[in-house]
Write a protein that holds these residues in place. Sequence first.
Motif, PDB file in Angstrom:
ATOM      1  N   ARG A   1     -13.746  27.132  24.945  1.00  0.00           N
ATOM      2  CA  ARG A   1     -14.847  27.971  24.463  1.00  0.00           C
ATOM      3  C   ARG A   1     -15.390  27.551  23.106  1.00  0.00           C
ATOM      4  NH1 ARG A   1     -12.542  33.866  26.191  1.00  0.00           N
ATOM      5  NH2 ARG A   1     -13.090  33.692  28.388  1.00  0.00           N
ATOM      6  N   HIS A   2     -14.527  26.992  22.253  1.00  0.00           N
ATOM      7  CA  HIS A   2     -14.943  26.769  20.871  1.00  0.00           C
ATOM      8  C   HIS A   2     -15.001  25.302  20.440  1.00  0.00           C
ATOM      9  CE1 HIS A   2     -14.792  31.068  20.237  1.00  0.00           C
ATOM     10  NE2 HIS A   2     -13.616  31.083  20.839  1.00  0.00           N
ATOM     11  N   SER A   3     -14.693  24.379  21.317  1.00  0.00           N
ATOM     12  CA  SER A   3     -14.658  22.973  20.933  1.00  0.00           C
ATOM     13  C   SER A   3     -16.061  22.389  20.728  1.00  0.00           C
ATOM     14  CB  SER A   3     -13.930  22.161  22.003  1.00  0.00           C
ATOM     15  OG  SER A   3     -13.920  20.791  21.629  1.00  0.00           O
ATOM     16  N   ALA A   4     -16.171  21.546  19.712  1.00  0.00           N
ATOM     17  CA  ALA A   4     -17.428  20.847  19.462  1.00  0.00           C
ATOM     18  C   ALA A   4     -17.491  19.532  20.242  1.00  0.00           C
ATOM     19  CB  ALA A   4     -17.560  20.578  17.964  1.00  0.00           C
ATOM     20  N   CYS A   5     -16.348  19.119  20.814  1.00  0.00           N
ATOM     21  CA  CYS A   5     -16.326  17.873  21.594  1.00  0.00           C
ATOM     22  C   CYS A   5     -16.014  18.197  23.059  1.00  0.00           C
ATOM     23  CB  CYS A   5     -15.309  16.882  21.010  1.00  0.00           C
ATOM     24  SG  CYS A   5     -13.581  17.379  21.165  1.00  0.00           S
ATOM     25  N   ALA A   6     -16.036  17.175  23.890  1.00  0.00           N
ATOM     26  CA  ALA A   6     -15.732  17.345  25.311  1.00  0.00           C
ATOM     27  C   ALA A   6     -14.274  17.767  25.489  1.00  0.00           C
ATOM     28  CB  ALA A   6     -15.997  16.049  26.060  1.00  0.00           C
ATOM     29  N   VAL A   7     -14.020  18.570  26.515  1.00  0.00           N
ATOM     30  CA  VAL A   7     -12.663  19.014  26.829  1.00  0.00           C
ATOM     31  C   VAL A   7     -12.426  18.785  28.311  1.00  0.00           C
ATOM     32  CG1 VAL A   7     -11.034  20.939  26.835  1.00  0.00           C
ATOM     33  CG2 VAL A   7     -12.760  20.782  25.034  1.00  0.00           C
ATOM     34  N   HIS A   8     -11.313  18.157  28.637  1.00  0.00           N
ATOM     35  CA  HIS A   8     -10.906  17.962  30.031  1.00  0.00           C
ATOM     36  C   HIS A   8      -9.656  18.816  30.241  1.00  0.00           C
ATOM     37  CE1 HIS A   8     -10.790  15.452  33.726  1.00  0.00           C
ATOM     38  NE2 HIS A   8      -9.564  15.945  33.746  1.00  0.00           N
ATOM     39  N   VAL A   9      -9.748  19.800  31.157  1.00  0.00           N
ATOM     40  CA  VAL A   9      -8.632  20.714  31.394  1.00  0.00           C
ATOM     41  C   VAL A   9      -7.930  20.333  32.677  1.00  0.00           C
ATOM     42  CG1 VAL A   9      -7.968  23.132  31.735  1.00  0.00           C
ATOM     43  CG2 VAL A   9      -9.907  22.561  30.244  1.00  0.00           C
ATOM     44  N   LEU A  10      -6.593  20.264  32.602  1.00  0.00           N
ATOM     45  CA  LEU A  10      -5.766  19.955  33.769  1.00  0.00           C
ATOM     46  C   LEU A  10      -5.022  21.186  34.226  1.00  0.00           C
ATOM     47  CD1 LEU A  10      -4.172  16.722  32.354  1.00  0.00           C
ATOM     48  CD2 LEU A  10      -5.973  16.845  34.050  1.00  0.00           C
ATOM     49  N   ARG A  11      -4.911  21.370  35.510  1.00  0.00           N
ATOM     50  CA  ARG A  11      -4.102  22.468  36.057  1.00  0.00           C
ATOM     51  C   ARG A  11      -2.937  21.912  36.791  1.00  0.00           C
ATOM     52  NH1 ARG A  11      -6.793  27.965  37.459  1.00  0.00           N
ATOM     53  NH2 ARG A  11      -8.192  27.995  35.750  1.00  0.00           N
TER      54      ARG A  11
END
Length: 135
Positions: free
Chosen positions: A125-135
């Motif tokens: 929600r708050h990152s200024a860069c790209a985020v890759h989330v793994l489940r």
Amino acid sequence: MYSNIIVPISFDDETKIAAAMKVAQMLQSKGGKITLLHVIEEIPGYVINYLPQDFIRSSHAAIEADLTRLASAYGPASHRVITGHSGRTILEYAETSGADLIVIGSHRPGMQDLLMGSTATHVVRHSACAVHVLR
């Protein structure tokens, strides 16, 4: 491709660490860097008095040793151990280090996440860069 990747590490699941590192290595540009980051949550003052004198120092040293092992196991990667609130500290480190990607693991959402939120949710929600989330 990304040149400065941060992989926040939680030692509760080694398979998630391996998956996150695999993704980070796949998305890393030639000459890019990967930093393993572990955030030690601050211990409340009312608890610290009941812990052994060298608890914080020995915990920090043990985590440093584990991160060194992980960094060498997955190829060239640096590592950092920082104290603070996990979500905010990951974001602050990403901003100050100029990260262009955060690869973070997440658990399956449950009721507690609807009420309190998780570290991965906060980072997304708050990152200024790209985020890759793994489940």
